[in-house]
Design a protein around this motif. Structure first.
Motif, PDB file in Angstrom:
ATOM      1  N   VAL A  26       0.839  -1.203   0.000  1.00  0.00           N
ATOM      2  CA  VAL A  26       0.000   0.000   0.000  1.00  0.00           C
ATOM      3  C   VAL A  26       0.874   1.254   0.000  1.00  0.00           C
ATOM      4  CG1 VAL A  26      -1.652   1.354   1.348  1.00  0.00           C
ATOM      5  CG2 VAL A  26      -1.968  -1.119   1.085  1.00  0.00           C
ATOM      6  N   LYS A  27       0.534   2.201  -0.908  1.00  0.00           N
ATOM      7  CA  LYS A  27       1.264   3.468  -1.003  1.00  0.00           C
ATOM      8  C   LYS A  27       0.370   4.671  -0.709  1.00  0.00           C
ATOM      9  CE  LYS A  27       4.558   1.826  -4.510  1.00  0.00           C
ATOM     10  NZ  LYS A  27       5.082   2.042  -5.892  1.00  0.00           N
ATOM     11  N   PHE A  28      -0.926   4.528  -0.959  1.00  0.00           N
ATOM     12  CA  PHE A  28      -1.835   5.652  -0.783  1.00  0.00           C
ATOM     13  C   PHE A  28      -3.059   5.202   0.011  1.00  0.00           C
ATOM     14  CE2 PHE A  28       0.323   6.280  -4.878  1.00  0.00           C
ATOM     15  CZ  PHE A  28       0.957   7.485  -4.639  1.00  0.00           C
ATOM     16  N   ILE A  29      -3.560   6.119   0.840  1.00  0.00           N
ATOM     17  CA  ILE A  29      -4.781   5.884   1.612  1.00  0.00           C
ATOM     18  C   ILE A  29      -5.846   6.857   1.119  1.00  0.00           C
ATOM     19  CG2 ILE A  29      -5.850   5.851   3.885  1.00  0.00           C
ATOM     20  CD1 ILE A  29      -3.763   3.696   3.608  1.00  0.00           C
ATOM     21  N   GLU A  30      -7.002   6.333   0.743  1.00  0.00           N
ATOM     22  CA  GLU A  30      -8.117   7.163   0.299  1.00  0.00           C
ATOM     23  C   GLU A  30      -9.155   7.260   1.415  1.00  0.00           C
ATOM     24  OE1 GLU A  30      -9.727   6.162  -3.459  1.00  0.00           O
ATOM     25  OE2 GLU A  30      -7.770   5.784  -4.402  1.00  0.00           O
ATOM     26  N   CYS A  31      -9.344   8.464   1.923  1.00  0.00           N
ATOM     27  CA  CYS A  31     -10.374   8.710   2.934  1.00  0.00           C
ATOM     28  C   CYS A  31     -11.691   8.997   2.202  1.00  0.00           C
ATOM     29  CB  CYS A  31      -9.988   9.890   3.818  1.00  0.00           C
ATOM     30  SG  CYS A  31      -8.530   9.577   4.828  1.00  0.00           S
ATOM     31  N   ILE A  32     -12.701   8.171   2.463  1.00  0.00           N
ATOM     32  CA  ILE A  32     -13.952   8.211   1.705  1.00  0.00           C
ATOM     33  C   ILE A  32     -15.116   8.540   2.633  1.00  0.00           C
ATOM     34  CG2 ILE A  32     -15.552   6.837   0.303  1.00  0.00           C
ATOM     35  CD1 ILE A  32     -13.190   5.218  -0.683  1.00  0.00           C
ATOM     36  N   TRP A  33     -16.015   9.390   2.155  1.00  0.00           N
ATOM     37  CA  TRP A  33     -17.264   9.643   2.859  1.00  0.00           C
ATOM     38  C   TRP A  33     -18.346   9.933   1.816  1.00  0.00           C
ATOM     39  CZ3 TRP A  33     -13.380  13.130   2.297  1.00  0.00           C
ATOM     40  CH2 TRP A  33     -13.704  14.407   1.815  1.00  0.00           C
ATOM     41  N   VAL A  34     -19.589   9.905   2.250  1.00  0.00           N
ATOM     42  CA  VAL A  34     -20.722  10.194   1.373  1.00  0.00           C
ATOM     43  C   VAL A  34     -21.461  11.391   1.948  1.00  0.00           C
ATOM     44  CG1 VAL A  34     -22.868   9.308   0.393  1.00  0.00           C
ATOM     45  CG2 VAL A  34     -20.926   7.773   0.707  1.00  0.00           C
ATOM     46  N   LYS A  44      -7.227  11.895  -0.779  1.00  0.00           N
ATOM     47  CA  LYS A  44      -6.156  10.904  -0.788  1.00  0.00           C
ATOM     48  C   LYS A  44      -4.955  11.422  -0.011  1.00  0.00           C
ATOM     49  CE  LYS A  44      -7.528   8.912  -5.230  1.00  0.00           C
ATOM     50  NZ  LYS A  44      -7.083   8.408  -6.541  1.00  0.00           N
ATOM     51  N   PHE A  45      -4.291  10.469   0.680  1.00  0.00           N
ATOM     52  CA  PHE A  45      -3.104  10.793   1.463  1.00  0.00           C
ATOM     53  C   PHE A  45      -1.961   9.849   1.109  1.00  0.00           C
ATOM     54  CE2 PHE A  45      -6.440  12.438   4.346  1.00  0.00           C
ATOM     55  CZ  PHE A  45      -5.957  13.730   4.500  1.00  0.00           C
ATOM     56  N   THR A  46      -0.767  10.374   1.240  1.00  0.00           N
ATOM     57  CA  THR A  46       0.394   9.497   1.181  1.00  0.00           C
ATOM     58  C   THR A  46       0.418   8.640   2.444  1.00  0.00           C
ATOM     59  OG1 THR A  46       1.836  11.085   2.293  1.00  0.00           O
ATOM     60  CG2 THR A  46       1.696  11.203  -0.133  1.00  0.00           C
ATOM     61  N   LEU A  47       1.187   7.595   2.408  1.00  0.00           N
ATOM     62  CA  LEU A  47       1.243   6.702   3.555  1.00  0.00           C
ATOM     63  C   LEU A  47       1.805   7.416   4.784  1.00  0.00           C
ATOM     64  CD1 LEU A  47       0.402   3.803   3.895  1.00  0.00           C
ATOM     65  CD2 LEU A  47       2.756   3.089   3.503  1.00  0.00           C
ATOM     66  N   ALA A  48       2.788   8.298   4.561  1.00  0.00           N
ATOM     67  CA  ALA A  48       3.390   9.019   5.685  1.00  0.00           C
ATOM     68  C   ALA A  48       2.372   9.932   6.365  1.00  0.00           C
ATOM     69  CB  ALA A  48       4.589   9.829   5.202  1.00  0.00           C
ATOM     70  N   ARG A  49       1.559  10.636   5.557  1.00  0.00           N
ATOM     71  CA  ARG A  49       0.566  11.541   6.144  1.00  0.00           C
ATOM     72  C   ARG A  49      -0.543  10.750   6.836  1.00  0.00           C
ATOM     73  NH1 ARG A  49      -1.514  14.424   9.043  1.00  0.00           N
ATOM     74  NH2 ARG A  49      -2.744  16.298   8.566  1.00  0.00           N
ATOM     75  N   THR A 102      -1.817  -1.272  -4.143  1.00  0.00           N
ATOM     76  CA  THR A 102      -1.116  -0.044  -3.737  1.00  0.00           C
ATOM     77  C   THR A 102      -2.045   0.973  -3.089  1.00  0.00           C
ATOM     78  OG1 THR A 102      -1.419   1.074  -5.873  1.00  0.00           O
ATOM     79  CG2 THR A 102       0.499  -0.390  -5.633  1.00  0.00           C
ATOM     80  N   ARG A 103      -3.360   0.721  -3.122  1.00  0.00           N
ATOM     81  CA  ARG A 103      -4.310   1.691  -2.584  1.00  0.00           C
ATOM     82  C   ARG A 103      -5.221   1.035  -1.560  1.00  0.00           C
ATOM     83  NH1 ARG A 103      -3.151   3.366  -7.650  1.00  0.00           N
ATOM     84  NH2 ARG A 103      -3.065   5.620  -8.031  1.00  0.00           N
ATOM     85  N   ALA A 104      -5.464   1.755  -0.497  1.00  0.00           N
ATOM     86  CA  ALA A 104      -6.394   1.290   0.536  1.00  0.00           C
ATOM     87  C   ALA A 104      -7.421   2.373   0.801  1.00  0.00           C
ATOM     88  CB  ALA A 104      -5.651   0.943   1.815  1.00  0.00           C
ATOM     89  N   ALA A 105      -8.594   1.954   1.251  1.00  0.00           N
ATOM     90  CA  ALA A 105      -9.694   2.890   1.536  1.00  0.00           C
ATOM     91  C   ALA A 105     -10.029   2.842   3.012  1.00  0.00           C
ATOM     92  CB  ALA A 105     -10.920   2.538   0.711  1.00  0.00           C
ATOM     93  N   VAL A 106     -10.381   3.995   3.564  1.00  0.00           N
ATOM     94  CA  VAL A 106     -10.858   4.080   4.935  1.00  0.00           C
ATOM     95  C   VAL A 106     -12.081   4.983   4.942  1.00  0.00           C
ATOM     96  CG1 VAL A 106      -9.307   6.010   5.497  1.00  0.00           C
ATOM     97  CG2 VAL A 106     -10.224   4.577   7.339  1.00  0.00           C
ATOM     98  N   MET A 107     -13.162   4.543   5.589  1.00  0.00           N
ATOM     99  CA  MET A 107     -14.366   5.352   5.684  1.00  0.00           C
ATOM    100  C   MET A 107     -14.201   6.373   6.808  1.00  0.00           C
ATOM    101  SD  MET A 107     -15.590   3.692   3.225  1.00  0.00           S
ATOM    102  CE  MET A 107     -17.137   4.573   3.005  1.00  0.00           C
ATOM    103  N   CYS A 108     -15.005   7.429   6.752  1.00  0.00           N
ATOM    104  CA  CYS A 108     -14.816   8.541   7.692  1.00  0.00           C
ATOM    105  C   CYS A 108     -16.086   8.842   8.485  1.00  0.00           C
ATOM    106  CB  CYS A 108     -14.396   9.799   6.937  1.00  0.00           C
ATOM    107  SG  CYS A 108     -12.750   9.699   6.204  1.00  0.00           S
ATOM    108  N   TRP A 109     -15.861   9.317   9.717  1.00  0.00           N
ATOM    109  CA  TRP A 109     -16.915   9.908  10.538  1.00  0.00           C
ATOM    110  C   TRP A 109     -16.930  11.402  10.277  1.00  0.00           C
ATOM    111  CZ3 TRP A 109     -19.478   6.033  12.641  1.00  0.00           C
ATOM    112  CH2 TRP A 109     -18.810   4.898  13.109  1.00  0.00           C
TER     113      TRP A 109
END
Length: 505
Positions: A26-34, A44-49, A102-109
Motif C-alpha cells: 500500500v502506497k496511498f490511503i483514500e479517505c472516503i465519505w458520502v 487521498k493521502f500518502t502513507l506518511a501523512r 497499492t491503494r487502501a480505503a478508509v471510511m470517515c466519521w
C-alpha cells in the motif's frame, strides 16, 4: 501551516500499523465519505501523512461544502458560514481497494462544525455537537446515526442485522449523458414533418375512388425495448461479461462478498448481488463497491452508470436493499414489518431522494407506487423473503445509504416498541394493476411520494417518531438541506439537474 491534528495519545492502538503489516504494498490511503445527497467524496493521502493522522488520532479539515452543497457546487446559503468541516477516519474500516494492492480505503466519521446562519434554525443545529469516542457528531454524521441505531437495537431488543444489496448498473461504450441518450421529444421535429406541412395530400386515386387516410407522422417517443435479457447467457459473453467478472474479482479481493451476478433486464444492464454482512460493514461495502465497479469498467474502456433511469425506453436501475433481523421473536418480526410499512412514505424520502428516482414508480414493472408487501412478490414495495428477511425496493444509488439504513431500521424498531399490528395483507398480485376494491381488501390504501414536492411535504409534516431514536438534529438538518436543494433544482431545471447527477452516479 495549521495542523489537522486534533489530539494526541501515545497509548492508542494503531489499526493502520497492523493493517500495513499484512498489506505492505500500500502506497496511498483514500479517505472516503458520502455527503447528505449521496455523492461519494474522496481525499487521498500518502502513507506518511496517513500514518501521522492515525498515530495522533487526528482529523481532516475540509471545505465547509464537504457534506452539503448544491449539485453544481454552489454553497447552500441557509447553512453557509466561515470555517471548516472535519472528518475523522475510522481506521477499523481499512481495506485494500479492489485488486490494486497499492491503494487502501478508509471510511470517515463526520465531526462537523458549529453552524452560524443568517436564518432561523432549530436550536439543536446551532449547538456544537461533541463526537462520540472515535465517531462523528450525533446530530451531523449519517454514519454515526446508523451506528447509534444499531447499538440501540441490540441494547433494547437484543437484535442484530444483516444487510445485502443488489447493484444494478449499465456498462456503456461512452460516458452517460442524459441529453444525448434521451433527447427531449419536444425539441425533435419528425423527419417528414416540414415537407408534409405544405404538401397537397390527394384524397382520391385515378379512378376517383377514395384513398385510405395517410399514416400518422412517425412518433418522436422512443420505443421501449420489449426484449428480455434477464440471466441470458449471451449477455455475459464477450467484452461486457469479462468486465463484470473483473468487477466481481476486484470486489472479492476487497473483502466484499458476492452472492451472484447476471445480465439484468436489458442489453448492457447487469446486476451484482452482494452477500449479507453486518449492517455497518455492508453500508461501507456498497459505497466502495460502486466506486470499484466504475474504476474497473473504465480500465477496460467501458463506463458504468448507476443512474436510476438512464434511458426512457429501457428498464431502470435500483439498489434493492435486503435487511434481515436476528435475535427477536416471530411476533417482533411482524411488528418490525408493520413499523416499516407504517412509515414507508417517509422512508421513501431517504431512499429516493431525487426527481429521477420517482420515474421508477408505477410504470416500472418492479416498483409499485403503493405501500405494500408480499412474500416473494417483486411487484410490492417490500418483498418478504422470509418472516425475518425483507427486500426494500424503494432505494436507488443516489441515496445516502447510511441514512437509508438508519431510518429503515429505526422505523422497524419503533414497530417492535409500539407492538404495531400488521394491517396489510400479504399481497399476491401487482398493487399497481389491482382495482380499488382489491387494494382495500389487502389493506393497500397509501401511495408513496411521486416527486420531490410531495417528499418535502412528507418531510415537513413530521418524523413519525424517528427523531426519538435517531435524534431530531440529523433529521432536521436533512430536512433543511432538502428544502434548500429543492428550490435550487427548480431554478436549474430538470435536464440540468440530470446532467449533474449523471456525472456522479
Amino acid at each position: 501551516m495549521e495542523s489537522d491534528v486534533a489530539s494526541q495519545d501515545d497509548n492508542v492502538q494503531n489499526p493502520l500499523q497492523e493493517f500495513l503489516l499484512y498489506n505492505q504494498n500500500v502506497k496511498f490511503i483514500e479517505c472516503i465519505w458520502v455527503d447528505y445527497f449521496g455523492i461519494t467524496r474522496v481525499r487521498k493521502f500518502t502513507l506518511a501523512r496517513a500514518a501521522e493522522l492515525s498515530n495522533t488520532r487526528g482529523y481532516i479539515t475540509l471545505n465547509p461544502s464537504s457534506m452539503a452543497c448544491h449539485l453544481d457546487g454552489a454553497p447552500i446559503q441557509e447553512i453557509s458560514s466561515p470555517g471548516a468541516d472535519r472528518m475523522r477516519p475510522d481506521w477499523t474500516s481499512l481495506r485494500v481497494i479492489g485488486n490494486d494492492p497499492t491503494r487502501a480505503a478508509v471510511m470517515c466519521w463526520y465531526i462537523g462544525k458549529e453552524i452560524v446562519s443568517r436564518n432561523a434554525l432549530p436550536a439543536g443545529l446551532l449547538q456544537p455537537q461533541a463526537p462520540y469516542e472515535d465517531e462523528g457528531a450525533p446530530a451531523r454524521c449519517p454514519r454515526t446515526a446508523l451506528r447509534r441505531i444499531l447499538r440501540l437495537s441490540h441494547q433494547a431488543h437484543g437484535a442484530h442485522f444483516q444487510v445485502g444489496f443488489e447493484l444494478e448498473f449499465y456498462l456503456l461504450d461512452e460516458p452517460y449523458d442524459p441529453v444525448k441518450h434521451n433527447p427531449d421529444p419536444d425539441d425533435i421535429e419528425p423527419p417528414a414533418a416540414a415537407a408534409a406541412s405544405d404538401a397537397v395530400v390527394p384524397t382520391t386515386n385515378n379512378d376517383n375512388k377514395p384513398l385510405p387516410p395517410p399514416p400518422p407522422p412517425p412518433s418522436t417517443q422512443p420505443q421501449r425495448d420489449r426484449k428480455t435479457y434477464w440471466a441470458t447467457a449471451s449477455s455475459l459473453r464477450g467484452k461486457h461479461g469479462d468486465v463484470v467478472e473483473a468487477c466481481v474479482d476486484a470486489l472479492e479481493e476487497c473483502g466484499i462478498p458476492v452472492d451472484h451476478f447476471q445480465a439484468q433486464k436489458c442489453t448492457q444492464q447487469f446486476k451484482i448481488s452482494l452477500g449479507p454482512q453486518e449492517a455497518m460493514r455492508a453500508a461501507d461495502s456498497v459505497i466502495l463497491a460502486t466506486e470499484i465497479i466504475k474504476r474497473v469498467a473504465l480500465k477496460h474502456g467501458l463506463y458504468a452508470t448507476f443512474f436510476p433511469t438512464p434511458f426512457s425506453n429501457k428498464p431502470s436501475s435500483g439498489l434493492h436493499t435486503h435487511i434481515s433481523i436476528h435475535g427477536v421473536s416471530s411476533s417482533a418480526c411482524s411488528a418490525y414489518l408493520a413499523g416499516t410499512l407504517f412509515r414507508l412514505p417517509l422512508l421513501a424520502v431517504f431512499g429516493m431522494p431525487n426527481e429521477v428516482s420517482f420515474t421508477r414508480l408505477g410504470g416500472a414493472p418492479d416498483v409499485s407506487e403503493w405501500v405494500s408487501w408480499g412474500t416473494e412478490n417483486r411487484n410490492a414495495a417490500i418483498r418478504q423473503i422470509r418472516p425475518n428477511h425483507w427486500e426494500l425496493r424503494i432505494v436507488d444509488a443516489t441515496a445516502n445509504i447510511y441514512l437509508v439504513l438508519a431510518t429503515c431500521i429505526g422505523a422497524g424498531l419503533l414497530g417492535i416498541k409500539d407492538k404495531t399490528p400488521l394491517l396489510w395483507e400479504d399481497c399476491k398480485g401487482n398493487p399497481s394493476t389491482m382495482d380499488a376494491f382489491q387494494r382495500i381488501e389487502s389493506g393497500i390504501n397509501t401511495l408513496l411520494p411521486d416527486g420531490l414536492g410531495v417528499s418535502l411535504k412528507i418531510l415537513n409534516s413530521g418524523f413519525m417518531g424517528l427523531d426519538k431514536v435517531l435524534g431530531e438534529g440529523i433529521l432536521g438538518f436533512y430536512r433543511l438541506l432538502r428544502k434548500a436543494d429543492k428550490h435550487r433544482q427548480d431554478q436549474m431545471g430538470g435536464r440540468e439537474v440530470e446532467v449533474f447527477l449523471a456525472k456522479e452516479f
